[in-house]
Structure formats: C-alpha cells, structure tokens
Design a protein around this motif. Sequence first.
Motif, PDB file in Angstrom:
ATOM      1  N   ASP A  99       0.831  -1.195   0.000  1.00 51.87           N
ATOM      2  CA  ASP A  99       0.000   0.000   0.000  1.00 51.87           C
ATOM      3  C   ASP A  99       0.873   1.256   0.000  1.00 51.87           C
ATOM      4  OD1 ASP A  99      -2.234   1.484  -0.043  1.00 51.87           O
ATOM      5  OD2 ASP A  99      -3.127   0.662   1.777  1.00 51.87           O
ATOM      6  N   VAL A 100       0.382   2.301  -0.673  1.00 50.00           N
ATOM      7  CA  VAL A 100       1.134   3.559  -0.777  1.00 50.00           C
ATOM      8  C   VAL A 100       0.810   4.433   0.432  1.00 50.00           C
ATOM      9  CG1 VAL A 100       1.501   5.636  -2.172  1.00 50.00           C
ATOM     10  CG2 VAL A 100       1.036   3.426  -3.286  1.00 50.00           C
ATOM     11  N   VAL A 101       1.842   4.883   1.137  1.00 49.15           N
ATOM     12  CA  VAL A 101       1.666   5.749   2.300  1.00 49.15           C
ATOM     13  C   VAL A 101       1.600   7.195   1.828  1.00 49.15           C
ATOM     14  CG1 VAL A 101       2.635   6.510   4.482  1.00 49.15           C
ATOM     15  CG2 VAL A 101       2.884   4.118   3.771  1.00 49.15           C
ATOM     16  N   LEU A 102       0.482   7.875   2.105  1.00 47.24           N
ATOM     17  CA  LEU A 102       0.296   9.268   1.685  1.00 47.24           C
ATOM     18  C   LEU A 102       0.794  10.244   2.745  1.00 47.24           C
ATOM     19  CD1 LEU A 102      -3.312   8.950   0.180  1.00 47.24           C
ATOM     20  CD2 LEU A 102      -1.123   8.863  -1.032  1.00 47.24           C
ATOM     21  N   ALA A 103       0.627   9.894   4.025  1.00 47.35           N
ATOM     22  CA  ALA A 103       1.087  10.759   5.125  1.00 47.35           C
ATOM     23  C   ALA A 103       1.332   9.885   6.343  1.00 47.35           C
ATOM     24  CB  ALA A 103       0.049  11.829   5.433  1.00 47.35           C
ATOM     25  N   ARG A 104       2.171  10.364   7.233  1.00 47.52           N
ATOM     26  CA  ARG A 104       2.508   9.602   8.444  1.00 47.52           C
ATOM     27  C   ARG A 104       2.515  10.546   9.646  1.00 47.52           C
ATOM     28  NH1 ARG A 104       5.348   4.795   9.295  1.00 47.52           N
ATOM     29  NH2 ARG A 104       5.791   4.639   7.060  1.00 47.52           N
ATOM     30  N   PHE A 105       1.765  10.146  10.699  1.00 45.20           N
ATOM     31  CA  PHE A 105       1.738  10.914  11.952  1.00 45.20           C
ATOM     32  C   PHE A 105       2.181   9.983  13.074  1.00 45.20           C
ATOM     33  CE2 PHE A 105      -1.651  12.372   9.132  1.00 45.20           C
ATOM     34  CZ  PHE A 105      -1.295  13.697   8.958  1.00 45.20           C
ATOM     35  N   GLY A 106       3.481   9.809  13.221  1.00 46.46           N
ATOM     36  CA  GLY A 106       3.997   8.858  14.207  1.00 46.46           C
ATOM     37  C   GLY A 106       3.625   7.444  13.794  1.00 46.46           C
ATOM     38  N   PRO A 107       2.945   6.700  14.699  1.00 47.61           N
ATOM     39  CA  PRO A 107       2.561   5.323  14.339  1.00 47.61           C
ATOM     40  C   PRO A 107       1.349   5.253  13.410  1.00 47.61           C
ATOM     41  CG  PRO A 107       1.803   5.848  16.562  1.00 47.61           C
ATOM     42  CD  PRO A 107       2.612   7.030  16.101  1.00 47.61           C
ATOM     43  N   ILE A 108       0.672   6.376  13.234  1.00 47.36           N
ATOM     44  CA  ILE A 108      -0.547   6.380  12.399  1.00 47.36           C
ATOM     45  C   ILE A 108      -0.180   6.783  10.976  1.00 47.36           C
ATOM     46  CG2 ILE A 108      -2.809   7.432  12.069  1.00 47.36           C
ATOM     47  CD1 ILE A 108      -2.947   7.859  15.071  1.00 47.36           C
ATOM     48  N   MET A 109      -0.660   5.972  10.018  1.00 45.61           N
ATOM     49  CA  MET A 109      -0.361   6.239   8.617  1.00 45.61           C
ATOM     50  C   MET A 109      -1.660   6.448   7.842  1.00 45.61           C
ATOM     51  SD  MET A 109       2.659   3.554   7.642  1.00 45.61           S
ATOM     52  CE  MET A 109       1.613   2.141   8.013  1.00 45.61           C
ATOM     53  N   VAL A 110      -1.617   7.410   6.928  1.00 44.50           N
ATOM     54  CA  VAL A 110      -2.711   7.594   5.972  1.00 44.50           C
ATOM     55  C   VAL A 110      -2.262   6.975   4.664  1.00 44.50           C
ATOM     56  CG1 VAL A 110      -4.128   9.244   4.714  1.00 44.50           C
ATOM     57  CG2 VAL A 110      -3.483   9.711   7.089  1.00 44.50           C
ATOM     58  N   THR A 111      -2.956   5.915   4.260  1.00 46.77           N
ATOM     59  CA  THR A 111      -2.537   5.183   3.065  1.00 46.77           C
ATOM     60  C   THR A 111      -3.557   5.371   1.944  1.00 46.77           C
ATOM     61  OG1 THR A 111      -3.686   3.177   3.763  1.00 46.77           O
ATOM     62  CG2 THR A 111      -1.408   3.456   4.504  1.00 46.77           C
ATOM     63  N   GLN A 112      -3.118   4.994   0.760  1.00 47.36           N
ATOM     64  CA  GLN A 112      -4.020   5.088  -0.397  1.00 47.36           C
ATOM     65  C   GLN A 112      -5.210   4.143  -0.223  1.00 47.36           C
ATOM     66  OE1 GLN A 112      -2.078   4.216  -4.109  1.00 47.36           O
ATOM     67  NE2 GLN A 112      -3.681   5.154  -5.320  1.00 47.36           N
ATOM     68  N   GLY A 113      -4.957   2.951   0.320  1.00 51.28           N
ATOM     69  CA  GLY A 113      -6.033   2.004   0.553  1.00 51.28           C
ATOM     70  C   GLY A 113      -7.040   2.506   1.576  1.00 51.28           C
ATOM     71  N   GLY A 114      -6.550   3.156   2.645  1.00 46.75           N
ATOM     72  CA  GLY A 114      -7.440   3.707   3.657  1.00 46.75           C
ATOM     73  C   GLY A 114      -8.297   4.836   3.111  1.00 46.75           C
ATOM     74  N   LEU A 115      -7.665   5.704   2.283  1.00 44.97           N
ATOM     75  CA  LEU A 115      -8.416   6.801   1.671  1.00 44.97           C
ATOM     76  C   LEU A 115      -9.501   6.260   0.740  1.00 44.97           C
ATOM     77  CD1 LEU A 115      -8.763   9.829   1.180  1.00 44.97           C
ATOM     78  CD2 LEU A 115      -7.037   9.659  -0.618  1.00 44.97           C
ATOM     79  N   LEU A 116      -9.137   5.232  -0.054  1.00 48.18           N
ATOM     80  CA  LEU A 116     -10.109   4.642  -0.981  1.00 48.18           C
ATOM     81  C   LEU A 116     -11.259   3.994  -0.221  1.00 48.18           C
ATOM     82  CD1 LEU A 116     -10.751   3.978  -3.933  1.00 48.18           C
ATOM     83  CD2 LEU A 116      -9.456   1.854  -3.653  1.00 48.18           C
ATOM     84  N   LEU A 117     -10.937   3.269   0.850  1.00 45.74           N
ATOM     85  CA  LEU A 117     -11.981   2.611   1.652  1.00 45.74           C
ATOM     86  C   LEU A 117     -12.910   3.643   2.287  1.00 45.74           C
ATOM     87  CD1 LEU A 117     -13.140   0.023   2.939  1.00 45.74           C
ATOM     88  CD2 LEU A 117     -11.528   0.374   4.826  1.00 45.74           C
ATOM     89  N   SER A 118     -12.362   4.755   2.757  1.00 46.85           N
ATOM     90  CA  SER A 118     -13.187   5.799   3.389  1.00 46.85           C
ATOM     91  C   SER A 118     -14.140   6.415   2.379  1.00 46.85           C
ATOM     92  CB  SER A 118     -12.285   6.880   3.985  1.00 46.85           C
ATOM     93  OG  SER A 118     -11.355   6.321   4.887  1.00 46.85           O
ATOM     94  N   VAL A 119     -13.628   6.728   1.185  1.00 42.05           N
ATOM     95  CA  VAL A 119     -14.482   7.330   0.152  1.00 42.05           C
ATOM     96  C   VAL A 119     -15.572   6.352  -0.278  1.00 42.05           C
ATOM     97  CG1 VAL A 119     -14.500   8.226  -2.207  1.00 42.05           C
ATOM     98  CG2 VAL A 119     -12.664   8.879  -0.650  1.00 42.05           C
TER      99      VAL A 119
END
Length: 284
Positions: A99-119
Amino acid sequence: MAIPELSRRITIGQYLPTDSSIHRMDARFKLAAFVLVVVVGSMVSSLSSNLLLLVFSIVCMVLGRIPLRYGLSGIRPAVPVLVILFVFQLLFYRAGPHDVVLARFGPIMVTQGGLLLSVVSIIKFIEIVFFISVLTLSTTLSDLSHALESLLGPLRRIRFPVHESALILTIALRFVPTFAQEAEKLMKAQASRGGDFGTARWWQLWKRVKSVFPVLLPLFLSAMRRAEDLVLAMEARGYVPGAQRTSYVALKSSRRDVLYFLAAAAVCALALWIHYRQFTHSLI
C-alpha cells in the motif's frame, strides 16, 4: 437558536405523490429491485462499482420526480457519524505491504487504501439512503406491506409469520416520521424552557449528544403510549395474530415493471462484474 427540523430531514417512511413511472410500478417488482441493489451495493467494495450504483440511484430519483435536494436532506442528520467513520477508517486502516503511504503521523499512517476505503464507505452510505428514499417516497405503506406479504408468501409453507412480519415492517416505517415530529416538538418545548438546542456546531459532538438526553425519556414514554394505543385500536377492530386473512387488493404487474426490474438487475450485474474484474486484476 435553530431547532433541527427533523420532520423535514427524515425522508424514510414518508410518501411523495408525484405520479411518476416509478410510483406506478408494481410494488413487488420495486421491492425486489430495491433488495437486489442494496444487497449488491453491500457486496461490492470497488470505487467504480459504487459510483455506478450511486449514479443509478440518482437516475431512479430523477425518474421518480423526487427532488435531489429532498433526498440529500435525509443524509444531513447522519453527517457527524459519516465524518467520524471517514476519519477512523482513514487513520486506522491496516495497510498492506504494497500500500502507498500518503502521510505519516507517528505510528498512524494515511494510506491510499485507507483513503479509498473511506471514500467508498461514504458513497455506499449515500447510495443506500437514496435507494431507501426512492422506495419509501414512491410507495405507499399499504402497497409496501402487500408487496412484502406477496413476496414472502412461499415461506408460509414452513410456518413463517409472513403477515406479522409485513405488519411489523409497515408499522416501523410508518412511525419513523411520526417520532421525528414528536422529537421536534419536544425539542421546541425544551428550548422554550431554556434548553440548549441548535447552538452546538456539527463537530461539537459531545455537546450535541448532551443536548439530546432531556428528550430521550419523554420520547420513549410517548413511544410506549402510542404502542399501547395502537394495540387497543387493533384489538377493537378484531385483529387476531395468525388468523387467516383475505385482501381486497390485487397486485397487477405490466411489461414496464419487468423491464424496470431487468434494468436494475443489469446494473447490479455490471457492478458485480466491475468489482470482481478489479479484484482479480489486483490479485494478479
């Protein structure tokens, strides 16, 4: 201070007579098509499939002459929940190794898969609300009850309580707008006594939740009182659960009903094909 107009924002259980082709459909075909699109909408998870179903739900609203703004008003009460759902899925989605990581806040990552699932989750929710709105706004509750009883008729052979199930669903849908009006009246009564309603912003969830607490108990008591009145009214009219019944209503279908149902089935088949095609390619 603005009191939420729940009776206008709750579209489920209300009927909007526009005499469209969707309104004139046989309720059995309409209900069967609704179940089909909702089941398929729950199964598919690809963006393209859900966009296809969302467009189809908007087309159904246009054919039913249902104002899109009126359908969207049914989503407004759920906006805070949708925002929370979007944020949680975006931040806590478990990313795969590719999965492609779009942003990282410490241990929390915003990934392309997470963004797609949310939308996709938001689109899925909106399309299902639109389909429910099309069904309930274009079908009277009596037609919906007769259609459900007709479709579930074969289950009588295994002693399934078909009539009682249809009656329960009809009563539940019928009382959704009634309780929305009741809640609105209670909020206005509480506000006239100094209650804090309508001042919290949409992101101040805890303040909004606290403002609802004084309404819950009187609303629950009102629901119990209405249920008791309904039972007395049904008993006064000789209603006996499980008794054999006849009906004056004869449901009739036409070629147009079959064509509309086949169109819904074709859209569902296309959505499934797109979903499984993308799923297969992702595995390859």
